[in-house]
Structure formats: structure tokens, C-alpha cells
Design a protein around this motif. Structure first.
Motif, short mmCIF file in Angstrom:
data_model
loop_
_atom_site.label_atom_id
_atom_site.label_comp_id
_atom_site.label_asym_id
_atom_site.label_seq_id
_atom_site.Cartn_x
_atom_site.Cartn_y
_atom_site.Cartn_z
N ALA A 136 -3.10 0.50 -0.46
CA ALA A 136 -3.47 -0.91 0.23
C ALA A 136 -3.96 -1.95 -0.60
N ALA A 137 -4.79 -1.22 -1.86
CA ALA A 137 -5.61 -2.08 -2.76
C ALA A 137 -4.16 -2.62 -4.20
N GLU A 138 -2.90 -1.39 -4.17
CA GLU A 138 -2.06 -2.05 -5.15
C GLU A 138 -1.90 -3.67 -3.99
N GLU A 139 -1.15 -3.16 -2.89
CA GLU A 139 -0.63 -4.46 -2.76
C GLU A 139 -1.88 -5.34 -2.62
N ILE A 140 -2.85 -5.54 -2.35
CA ILE A 140 -3.42 -6.46 -2.30
C ILE A 140 -3.75 -7.32 -3.67
N ALA A 141 -3.98 -6.63 -4.94
CA ALA A 141 -3.86 -7.38 -5.90
C ALA A 141 -2.66 -7.81 -6.16
N ARG A 142 -1.14 -7.91 -5.49
CA ARG A 142 0.03 -8.53 -5.92
C ARG A 142 -0.33 -9.63 -5.81
N GLN A 143 -0.96 -9.44 -3.81
CA GLN A 143 -1.06 -10.61 -2.68
C GLN A 143 -1.44 -11.68 -3.85
N LEU A 144 -3.16 -11.26 -4.45
CA LEU A 144 -3.44 -12.21 -5.09
C LEU A 144 -2.97 -13.08 -5.90
N ARG A 145 -2.38 -12.36 -7.01
CA ARG A 145 -1.24 -13.27 -8.14
C ARG A 145 -0.31 -13.62 -7.63
N LEU A 146 0.39 -13.58 -6.64
CA LEU A 146 1.54 -13.91 -5.84
C LEU A 146 1.16 -15.25 -5.12
N ARG A 147 0.30 -14.77 -4.04
CA ARG A 147 -0.37 -16.40 -3.38
C ARG A 147 -1.24 -16.96 -4.22
N ASP A 148 -1.65 -16.54 -5.34
CA ASP A 148 -2.25 -17.54 -5.63
C ASP A 148 -3.92 -17.67 -5.21
N LEU A 149 -4.16 -16.38 -4.61
CA LEU A 149 -5.73 -16.75 -3.97
C LEU A 149 -6.20 -17.26 -4.92
N GLY A 150 -7.47 -17.51 -4.74
CA GLY A 150 -9.03 -18.36 -5.20
C GLY A 150 -10.20 -18.25 -4.70
N GLY A 151 -11.31 -18.07 -5.33
CA GLY A 151 -12.25 -17.92 -4.61
C GLY A 151 -12.91 -16.87 -4.17
N ILE A 152 -13.55 -16.97 -3.36
CA ILE A 152 -13.78 -15.38 -2.80
C ILE A 152 -12.73 -14.52 -1.89
N ILE A 153 -12.81 -13.69 -1.97
CA ILE A 153 -12.30 -12.78 -1.55
C ILE A 153 -12.58 -10.92 -1.35
N VAL A 154 -12.47 -11.49 0.73
CA VAL A 154 -13.60 -10.13 1.02
C VAL A 154 -12.25 -8.72 1.78
N VAL A 155 -12.67 -8.16 1.21
CA VAL A 155 -11.53 -7.41 2.14
C VAL A 155 -11.94 -5.82 2.82
N ASP A 156 -11.96 -5.59 3.96
CA ASP A 156 -12.25 -4.94 4.98
C ASP A 156 -11.92 -3.68 5.27
N PHE A 157 -12.07 -2.43 4.30
CA PHE A 157 -11.26 -1.36 3.63
C PHE A 157 -11.06 -0.20 4.74
N ILE A 158 -10.23 0.84 4.81
CA ILE A 158 -10.62 1.65 6.05
C ILE A 158 -11.71 2.64 5.98
N ASP A 159 -12.64 2.82 6.98
CA ASP A 159 -14.21 3.72 6.39
C ASP A 159 -13.85 4.94 5.90
N MET A 160 -14.90 5.21 4.28
CA MET A 160 -14.86 6.41 3.73
C MET A 160 -16.75 6.67 3.81
N LYS A 161 -16.03 7.96 3.88
CA LYS A 161 -17.83 8.92 4.22
C LYS A 161 -18.13 9.10 2.77
#
Length: 515
Positions: A347-372
Motif C-alpha cells: 500500500a505504501a508504494e501505491e500511496i507514494a504513486r497516488q500522491l504524485r499522480l493526483r498531486d495531493l498537497g497539504g496534510i495526508i493522514v494514512v490509516d495503515f493496518i495495525d501492526m504490533k
């Protein structure tokens, strides 16, 4: 990594797709009537000073006044004001000698804008951010002229070298070269692309930017605000200027004029790369041909699917963007923690691509799957940093919080890229409702009766498979009843390409009968 630039020229403007290893990572849209692009220089007029914001509103010709904050004033803003006035009033053809220009004292970082722009003068400004939503452009007085290897910053004599050049010997070499060839009153920032370049290449790039600065001075003569003084070069050339390297292996253009401009630009900045430009002379869509359209349809929208079956939900608000990572139907292993890590990394790899592709700016909050495990959280944070390295926008990635959230800030330079990938349903035409199957049956029979009255023989009705099943099932079926009623054999054929309520009639020669 291979890079390709696919350029689609249309009547509305130019669309540019950047592919890395055949994967779409950036999409740019340059409209024909677009103005106020980042990097454009304008002669503006101070319209209003706002002491409470420590900012000013500047008239640069946009429907809403542009915004200039004190922090975006150059330390040399007094020199800019002096230079602007002198250039406007200059009478001689050659203009004044900028190398003899006397630089004014710097302003303090904690000063007040009312002290600097008192009297509401004309001022030379640069577009820092394009107009977004109801806001006008954001301006800066930190003037910069970017080239391929160096960036020129007027009114200072500083030479700086990109921190991405790690070799101290190379940094010293580049600094000595630039200090030897640069003119007075022009500061220079050496870009990462300059690493390993010869004196002649750096000097040629610097001379080109010096000529640009002379052009600005000439364009200011007799100018009246608001007026554009210099346009940033087109998106295609800007991308090539910033990204062109050995990885670039193809540029495809479907417009002869843009093809020639791109070819000439490459001949000038990188003659060895001029042959990678090709002209697409085909009736088909260039984006369809190179798979761009399909990738756009798959990448934009609220839900983005990942190969493992996991998916992202991307939501937007006025203040921030929220991305939720959801696990899919495939399991990498029987270990829940390992599954979460693998899915999060994908998901992290695709999120990095999506930020560039959509040119999202400002604050981005990502809710990843919980890890302990903390080590897994660190792996994910390190991976996100690595995936974001190719992003040209300024950004910062914060560690994962105890709630499993990652915060990312990304520079917003222009409006977010929004593409509507949904299509109007052919069955209901966007209403969300279709006719009852019973009514559809009556409609088909009404048309059947009319065609038989018109002496048509050997009729075949093509319908959606579900309707086909409805009309042919049971005994006696509806098809059989029609054959008895009209004393003529009626054939019914299923067509999976039809939408649910679509039907067509064909005669015995298999020609469609227009109703």
C-alpha cells in the motif's frame, strides 16, 4: 528504471503522462488558455496591506488579487523594488548595467510588511502557487530562474551546491567553477544534475539564464501593472529540464509543432538524447495506444485496488486527505503480523504513486493496518521514505503514531488533479432506475406485432442474457406464446454486450431492423 513521456495534444490543450517502468506516475494538463503558472513573473501593483496577516494583496490581473506574505518577501526586496522602478523608467536600448547595480540592505526576518511596501509600489513578483478554488495565486519575491544545471537568484552573490551531491570534492569543484564564471549580483544554486559536468556545460547554462534575466529587464521597460513579464516555459520542457537523465528512453508526441519544439529543446540541452523523440502519426488515441487511459481509469476514484486484493479508500476534505488501507482476500502467510506488514508495504508504494499522480498537497493522514512490532512499524516508515524519494514536491513523512496513523505533508503547488472515472449507466442513463421486466416484455411484443404487420419474416430478437432466460424459460415460454399468437416462428438470441433493457430486431438476412 526507464522513463517515458507521452504527450497528447488536443483542441483544449496538452496532456502529459510520465511513465516509470511503464507505470503512470505523473499526469499534467496544460490548457491552451491557462495563465498564472508557477514560475511566471508579473509586474504587480500593491492593492491592500493587511497588518494583521503581515501580508499584502497584489493585483497581477487575476480576477482575485494575489496573496503575498512577509515570509515570501526576498531579503533583497528593497533591491527588487529599486530594480523594478529603474527598469520601467530606463530609456536606453541596452538598459542599465546590472553588474554595477547597487544592492540595497536586506530586510529583517521579523519585520512588518507595512514598512517594506508602504506607498503601495509596483513590484516584480513570481507565481509561487497557482490559483486554487476561490483563492488567487500566491506570490513570492524570492525570484529564481531555473536551468538544467543551475538556478539563478538575482540580487545576491551566493553560490550554493545541492545537498544531494554527497561527494565533498565534487561540491568544492562545482563551487569553484561557478564562482569563476558567474556575473556579479546574480546568485547561483548548483542543481543535482550538474554532478560530473564540465565547465563549458555549466557556463552555457548560466549564460542562457543571464540572457533570460536581461530579457526580463527589457520587458519591464515602460510596463504598466498588471502585466506578465516572463512566462515559465511549457510543461513538457519544464519536465525535461528537471527530470531528463540517462533513464529517459522515449518521448512520444502526437502534434508536429510540439514534436519540433521538444526536438529542438533536446538538441540544445542534451544533443545525445534528441533521437528519443518520436512523432505518433496514427488515427488511434495516443493515450489508448500506450495504455495511459486504462491506467487513469484504474488509478483515479475513491477506491484503488492493489494486486494482492487489498485496496485503498481515498477521501478528501477541505483541510486534509485521508487514506485508509484495507486488507484483501489473499494471504501472504498464516502469520497475521507478517500479512499486515506485506500489505502495508504494498500500500505504501501505491500511496507514494497516488500522491504524485493526483498531486495531493497539504496534510495526508494514512490509516495503515495495525501492526504490533515496533521493528515492522520502522520498516514501513523507512519504506515510505524510500518510495517518496522520486517525488519532486517538498514533503515530510512522520513516524507511525501509537494509533497506527502516518502523517505526510506535501507541498501544494497547483489544484489537485481530479478525474471522474465513473460513467453513466447505459441501462438507466444515470437515473438509478430501469423499467420493470414485465413492461419490457410488453414493449418487445408491441414492436414484434408492428413488424409482423409490416410483413417482416424470420424475425430474431437479440436481448440481454437475463432477459433471454426470462423469455425462453418454462412451458409454454413467452417466445413460444408469441410464435403461436402471430403464427410465425420467433427466434430469441442472447447478447452479453447488451445492457439489461436493450433489445434489437433482425430479419432473416440478419440485417438489423431500425424501429
Amino acid at each position: 528504471m526507464t522513463k517515458e513521456l507521452i504527450i497528447n495534444s488536443t483542441a483544449q490543450g496538452v496532456e502529459i503522462a510520465l511513465l516509470e517502468d511503464k507505470k503512470l506516475v505523473e499526469l499534467h494538463n496544460e490548457k491552451i488558455d491557462a495563465s498564472f503558472a508557477v514560475g511566471d513573473l508579473y509586474l504587480g501593483k500593491v492593492k491592500k496591506l493587511i497588518p494583521g496577516l503581515n501580508a499584502a494583496f497584489i493585483d497581477v490581473g487575476f480576477e482575485k488579487d494575489a496573496f503575498l506574505h512577509y515570509t515570501d518577501l526576498s531579503p533583497y526586496v528593497k533591491s527588487i523594488l529599486k530594480f523594478t522602478t529603474q527598469s520601467i523608467n530606463e530609456k536606453s536600448e541596452s538598459g542599465f548595467d546590472f553588474s554595477k547595480f547597487k544592492v540595497e540592505p536586506e530586510i529583517i526576518k521579523t519585520g512588518k510588511i507595512t514598512e517594506v511596501l508602504n506607498g503601495r509600489p509596483n513590484i516584480l513578483v513570481q507565481i509561487l502557487k497557482e490559483p486554487i478554488a476561490a483563492k488567487g495565486p500566491r506570490l513570492s519575491c524570492e525570484l529564481s530562474l531555473p536551468g538544467r544545471y543551475v538556478v539563478v537568484t538575482p540580487f545576491n552573490d551566493i553560490v550554493a551546491v545541492s545537498r544531494k551531491i554527497h561527494s565533498s570534492e565534487e561540491r568544492k569543484r562545482l563551487q569553484k567553477i561557478v564562482e569563476a564564471v558567474k556575473p556579479k549580483n546574480l546568485g547561483v544554486i548548483v542543481r543535482t544534475a550538474a554532478e560530473g559536468k564540465q565547465t563549458s556545460e555549466l557556463h552555457e547554462d548560466l549564460l542562457g539564464l543571464q540572457n533570460t534575466w536581461n530579457t526580463i529587464q527589457q520587458n519591464l521597460k515602460g510596463a504598466e501593472p498588471p502585466q506578465k513579464i516572463l512566462s515559465e516555459q511549457g510543461k513538457t520542457n519544464s519536465i525535461l529540464r528537471d527530470l531528463l537523465n540517462a533513464d529517459f528512453n522515449r518521448i512520444v508526441v502526437n502534434d508536429k509543432t510540439i514534436y519540433n519544439e521538444t526536438k529542438n529543446y533536446l538538441q540544445r540541452i542534451a544533443p545525445d538524447k534528441a533521437d528519443i523523440v518520436t512523432y505518433f502519426n496514427n488515427d488511434n488515441s495516443i493515450f489508448d495506444n500506450y495504455g495511459v487511459t486504462k491506467q487513469v481509469k484504474a488509478a483515479f476514484g475513491k477506491t484503488v485496488n492493489l494486486p494482492s486484493g487489498a485496496y485503498l479508500i481515498i477521501e478528501h476534505t477541505e483541510a486534509l486527505h485521508v487514506i485508509d488501507v484495507n486488507s484483501g482476500y489473499k494471504s501472504v502467510s498464516n502469520n497475521q503480523e507478517q500479512n499486515a506488514l506485506e500489505t502495508n508495504l504494498e500500500a505504501a508504494e501505491e500511496i507514494a504513486r497516488q500522491l504524485r499522480l493526483r498531486d495531493l498537497g497539504g496534510i495526508i493522514v494514512v490509516d495503515f493496518i495495525d501492526m504490533k512490532l515496533m521493528e515492522n512499524k520502522k520498516k514501513l516508515a523507512d519504506a515510505m521514505d524510500q518510495f517518496m524519494k522520486t517525488d519532486r514536491a517538498k514533503h515530510a513523512v512522520l513516524p507511525i503514531t501509537k494509533f497506527g496513523l502516518m502523517q505526510i505533508t506535501r507541498q501544494r503547488m497547483k489544484p489537485e488533479m481530479k478525474i471522474n472515472t465513473s460513467e453513466v449507466c447505459p441501462s438507466c442513463n444515470g437515473t438509478g432506475k430501469i423499467s420493470s421486466t414485465l413492461i419490457l416484455e410488453d414493449e418487445i411484443e408491441k414492436n414484434l406485432s408492428y413488424l409482423i404487420m409490416q410483413k417482416h419474416k424470420g424475425l430474431t430478437i437479440e436481448v440481454h442474457p437475463i432477459v433471454y432466460t426470462y423469455l425462453t424459460s418454462g412451458f409454454p415460454s413467452r417466445r413460444l406464446k408469441w410464435s403461436w399468437k402471430y403464427r410465425q416462428k420467433v427466434r430469441i438470441k442472447a447478447n452479453s454486450n447488451f445492457h439489461l433493457t436493450e433489445f434489437k430486431f433482425f430479419d432473416d438476412s440478419e440485417e438489423e431492423i431500425k424501429l
